[in-house]
Enzyme design. Sequence first.
Site, PDB file in Angstrom:
ATOM      1  N   HIS A 157     -10.488  -4.772  -2.898  1.00 37.26           N
ATOM      2  CA  HIS A 157      -9.112  -5.307  -2.435  1.00 37.26           C
ATOM      3  C   HIS A 157      -9.236  -5.452  -0.740  1.00 37.26           C
ATOM      4  O   HIS A 157     -10.268  -4.953  -0.169  1.00 37.26           O
ATOM      5  CB  HIS A 157      -8.175  -3.833  -2.633  1.00 37.26           C
ATOM      6  CG  HIS A 157      -8.688  -2.694  -2.179  1.00 37.26           C
ATOM      7  ND1 HIS A 157      -9.566  -1.894  -2.911  1.00 37.26           N
ATOM      8  CD2 HIS A 157      -8.515  -1.974  -0.818  1.00 37.26           C
ATOM      9  CE1 HIS A 157      -9.896  -0.792  -2.182  1.00 37.26           C
ATOM     10  NE2 HIS A 157      -9.207  -0.830  -1.087  1.00 37.26           N
ATOM     11  N   ASP A 181       0.802  -1.181   0.104  1.00 37.95           N
ATOM     12  CA  ASP A 181      -0.040   0.071  -0.122  1.00 37.95           C
ATOM     13  C   ASP A 181       0.806   1.232  -0.110  1.00 37.95           C
ATOM     14  O   ASP A 181       1.980   1.287   0.680  1.00 37.95           O
ATOM     15  CB  ASP A 181      -1.038   0.035   1.407  1.00 37.95           C
ATOM     16  CG  ASP A 181      -1.850   1.104   1.206  1.00 37.95           C
ATOM     17  OD1 ASP A 181      -3.143   0.391   1.188  1.00 37.95           O
ATOM     18  OD2 ASP A 181      -1.624   2.205   0.920  1.00 37.95           O
ATOM     19  N   HIS A 230      -7.253  -5.457   2.647  1.00 41.04           N
ATOM     20  CA  HIS A 230      -5.958  -4.784   3.217  1.00 41.04           C
ATOM     21  C   HIS A 230      -5.429  -5.760   4.164  1.00 41.04           C
ATOM     22  O   HIS A 230      -6.245  -6.534   5.024  1.00 41.04           O
ATOM     23  CB  HIS A 230      -6.355  -3.636   4.255  1.00 41.04           C
ATOM     24  CG  HIS A 230      -6.870  -2.461   3.450  1.00 41.04           C
ATOM     25  ND1 HIS A 230      -5.895  -1.495   3.102  1.00 41.04           N
ATOM     26  CD2 HIS A 230      -8.164  -2.132   2.827  1.00 41.04           C
ATOM     27  CE1 HIS A 230      -6.901  -0.437   2.417  1.00 41.04           C
ATOM     28  NE2 HIS A 230      -7.731  -0.877   2.561  1.00 41.04           N
TER      29      HIS A 230
HETATM   30  P1  5GP Z   1      -9.662   2.175   0.625  1.00 43.20           P
HETATM   31  O1  5GP Z   1      -9.566   3.114   1.341  1.00 43.20           O
HETATM   32  O2  5GP Z   1     -10.152   1.885  -0.900  1.00 43.20           O
HETATM   33  O3  5GP Z   1     -10.083   0.802   1.548  1.00 43.20           O
HETATM   34  O4  5GP Z   1      -8.066   1.661   0.541  1.00 43.20           O
HETATM   35  C1  5GP Z   1      -7.526   2.178  -0.622  1.00 43.20           C
HETATM   36  C2  5GP Z   1      -6.011   1.931  -0.416  1.00 43.20           C
HETATM   37  O5  5GP Z   1      -5.157   2.012  -1.624  1.00 43.20           O
HETATM   38  C3  5GP Z   1      -5.419   3.049   0.462  1.00 43.20           C
HETATM   39  O6  5GP Z   1      -5.027   2.424   1.589  1.00 43.20           O
HETATM   40  C4  5GP Z   1      -4.228   3.673  -0.471  1.00 43.20           C
HETATM   41  O7  5GP Z   1      -3.123   3.992   0.233  1.00 43.20           O
HETATM   42  C5  5GP Z   1      -4.013   2.870  -1.290  1.00 43.20           C
HETATM   43  N1  5GP Z   1      -3.669   3.123  -2.885  1.00 43.20           N
HETATM   44  C6  5GP Z   1      -4.331   4.412  -3.285  1.00 43.20           C
HETATM   45  N2  5GP Z   1      -3.736   4.767  -4.341  1.00 43.20           N
HETATM   46  C7  5GP Z   1      -2.666   3.589  -4.716  1.00 43.20           C
HETATM   47  C8  5GP Z   1      -1.669   3.642  -5.579  1.00 43.20           C
HETATM   48  O8  5GP Z   1      -1.299   4.319  -6.546  1.00 43.20           O
HETATM   49  N3  5GP Z   1      -0.433   2.652  -5.127  1.00 43.20           N
HETATM   50  C9  5GP Z   1      -0.575   1.667  -4.018  1.00 43.20           C
HETATM   51  N4  5GP Z   1       0.174   0.992  -3.908  1.00 43.20           N
HETATM   52  N5  5GP Z   1      -1.693   2.090  -3.264  1.00 43.20           N
HETATM   53  C10 5GP Z   1      -2.640   3.080  -3.439  1.00 43.20           C
END
Ligand code: 5GP
Length: 138
Positions: free
Chosen positions: A101, A32, A103
């Site tokens: 996704h 992440d 985590h």
């Molecule tokens: P959500 O908030 O949708 O559950 O998690 C999205 C996750 O994707 C976040 O933890 C954020 O840091 C990660 N993320 C967003 N954009 C990118 C990216 O371009 N590359 C990577 N490796 N992680 C990303």
Amino acid sequence: MKDENCIFCKILAGDIPSYKVYEDDEFTVILDAGPATRGHALIIPKDHYKNLYELPEELAAKAFVLGKKMITALTKALGCDGYNLVQNNGAVAGQTVEHFHLHLIPRYEGDDAGFGWHMGSLDAEDAQAILEQIKGAI
Ligand code: 5GP
Ligand code: ZN
């Protein structure tokens, strides 16, 4: 199945760089970019599904099995003390990327990864009302 506006589809296609932890036919695991703790990774299916509602059951099952495999290996490799597996659906639940996704968040004694919730209390009357409300839904 891709979505050309999806950042994770772009990462999986190699159009945006990422740090790849693991890959098989159906999933890629990357670090992440905004880690809650050191080693925070994401299990991402290679096909684009918006969230758990849309993810086929078979892939949902495989994602969790892969989660078990990953945390078993990574707990030893990273030397962490525990793991949170977190999966958000919908903006209200904290989902910011609309490509399913899971985590994988390593936890270390004394870390300051501050997520969780304030525990309320379950009222007996409301518990009955909840059971009534969901009756027949599952
Ligand atoms: P959500 O908030 O949708 O559950 O998690 C999205 C996750 O994707 C976040 O933890 C954020 O840091 C990660 N993320 C967003 N954009 C990118 C990216 O371009 N590359 C990577 N490796 N992680 C990303
Ligand atoms: Zn996508």
